[in-house]
Design an enzyme around this catalytic site. Structure first.
Site, PDB file in Angstrom:
ATOM      1  N   ASP A  57      31.084  76.030  59.620  1.00 19.16           N
ATOM      2  CA  ASP A  57      32.374  76.482  59.083  1.00 19.16           C
ATOM      3  C   ASP A  57      33.182  75.297  58.205  1.00 19.16           C
ATOM      4  O   ASP A  57      33.256  74.113  58.899  1.00 19.16           O
ATOM      5  CB  ASP A  57      33.122  77.151  60.043  1.00 19.16           C
ATOM      6  CG  ASP A  57      34.524  77.859  59.539  1.00 19.16           C
ATOM      7  OD1 ASP A  57      35.160  77.412  58.677  1.00 19.16           O
ATOM      8  OD2 ASP A  57      34.907  78.823  60.087  1.00 19.16           O
ATOM      9  N   ILE A  82      36.115  85.974  49.836  1.00 20.08           N
ATOM     10  CA  ILE A  82      35.904  86.519  48.517  1.00 20.08           C
ATOM     11  C   ILE A  82      36.192  87.872  48.105  1.00 20.08           C
ATOM     12  O   ILE A  82      36.510  88.436  47.045  1.00 20.08           O
ATOM     13  CB  ILE A  82      34.475  86.323  47.983  1.00 20.08           C
ATOM     14  CG1 ILE A  82      33.407  87.044  48.560  1.00 20.08           C
ATOM     15  CG2 ILE A  82      34.177  84.715  47.792  1.00 20.08           C
ATOM     16  CD1 ILE A  82      32.012  86.973  47.815  1.00 20.08           C
ATOM     17  N   TYR A 146      43.813  87.384  48.125  1.00 20.30           N
ATOM     18  CA  TYR A 146      42.547  86.429  47.495  1.00 20.30           C
ATOM     19  C   TYR A 146      43.200  85.436  46.440  1.00 20.30           C
ATOM     20  O   TYR A 146      42.714  84.188  46.318  1.00 20.30           O
ATOM     21  CB  TYR A 146      41.503  87.396  47.369  1.00 20.30           C
ATOM     22  CG  TYR A 146      40.541  86.860  46.327  1.00 20.30           C
ATOM     23  CD1 TYR A 146      39.592  85.772  47.115  1.00 20.30           C
ATOM     24  CD2 TYR A 146      40.145  87.238  45.218  1.00 20.30           C
ATOM     25  CE1 TYR A 146      38.546  85.310  46.528  1.00 20.30           C
ATOM     26  CE2 TYR A 146      39.070  86.561  44.555  1.00 20.30           C
ATOM     27  CZ  TYR A 146      38.171  85.719  45.206  1.00 20.30           C
ATOM     28  OH  TYR A 146      37.292  84.838  44.364  1.00 20.30           O
TER      29      TYR A 146
END
Length: 314
Positions: A57, A82, A146
């Site tokens: 990560d 995303i 986002y």
């Protein structure tokens, strides 16, 4: 060169890795496989210059500290949350991955003098008007967490260019499609439409379907991503990449199935995050990088459909 690709097991990341290997570089991939798939790299991991895959990560500083010992020349930073709808439902996760994660990568790049290419998105833009494409100076409108997270991360990347003289480039590819893209809920519209076509299912369109997209074939996108890393001309710059043509979702559906009876309109899940018109002006990429797309939409759709027919990665 020694090159790190974060998110390298993802759809676009896989093609970036492929291009870098073909160009003769040593490649490391960091991906936590939350969105990417190890299968995407299956035909690349045996390449003599594919050095290592790290399942980790970008928020894990211990992993980053160990990884950046490898004296990278470039970091292509594609790792991110995303999904627009997920960001509206769970903004904290998107912020942590896309802003905090990018900050961690920036700190490593600064400490080790590594050029960073940051993958942003066309979703930060407001909209295109008329037949004039969106260029890098157009208005931005973070209509989802986002997009807001990507803009925040963009600003951090550029701040490291100005404050620390770190070689850094922000790229905003438009809607990318092609082989290795997921054909389920998190996939792109082309992949989902093609999968449903081949399965004999209805193609479902959110809203009235008049919204347009500028669809960029993934091999053109990967070539753009890679070449921004090679060039000093785009350091400190934001650069678009797209086909330079847009198509409505209604027209796209007809292009794929050519049967109105197989097209259905449904209510939009998050209409507030919809961008009515996306059309790319990629003249800056052409001027600075001599880049332009090689594949037409029709060619790209044929290549993608052929891949979906023959793959198990659905």
């Amino acid at each position: 060169m020694n090159i790190l690709v974060t998110g390298g097991a993802g759809f676009i990341g896989r093609w970036v890795v492929d291009r870098l290997l073909k160009d003769g570089h040593h490649v490391w991939v960091l991906d936590d496989l939350s969105n990417g798939r190890i299968e995407n790299l299956e035909d690349l991991r045996n390449h003599k210059n594919f050095i290592d895959f790290v399942n980790g990560d970008i928020k894990d500083m211990q992993i980053l500290n160990l990884l950046f010992i490898n004296n990278f020349d470039i970091c292509y930073h594609l790792a991110a949350s995303i999904n627009v709808q997920d960001s509206i439902d769970n903004p904290r996760m998107t912020f942590n991955n896309d802003v905090i994660g990018t900050f961690n990568i920036l700190e490593q790049c600064k400490s080790n003098n590594v050029k960073i290419v940051f993958m942003s998105t066309c979703m930060v833009y407001e909209r295109a008007w008329g037949e004039v494409g969106i260029n890098e100076s157009n208005e931005v409108k973070p209509a989802s967490p986002y997009a807001g997270s990507k803009l925040a991360a963009e600003n951090m990347v550029l701040s490291y260019f100005y404050a620390y003289d770190l070689p850094a480039t922000v790229i905003r590819p438009f809607n990318t499609y092609g082989p290795y893209q997921k054909t389920g809920g998190e996939g792109g519209v082309v992949a989902i439409f093609l999968k449903n076509k081949l399965a004999g299912k209805t193609l479902q369109i959110y809203g009235d379907g008049n919204q347009t997209r500028d669809l960029l074939y993934v091999e053109d996108c990967a070539r753009f991503v890679v070449e921004t890393g090679y060039s000093n001309k785009v350091n400190g710059e934001i650069v678009n990449a797209g086909l330079g043509e847009d198509i409505s979702i209604n027209e796209l559906a007809k292009l794929i199935v050519n049967d109105n009876n197989r097209i259905q309109h449904i209510d939009h899940i998050h209409p507030q995050s919809e961008i009515p018109k996306l059309l790319c002006d990629y003249s800056k990429a052409k001027t600075l990088l001599n880049w332009e797309p090689n594949f037409t939409l029709e060619e790209g759709i044929k290549k993608t459909e052929k891949w979906i027919k023959t793959t198990k990665l659905l």
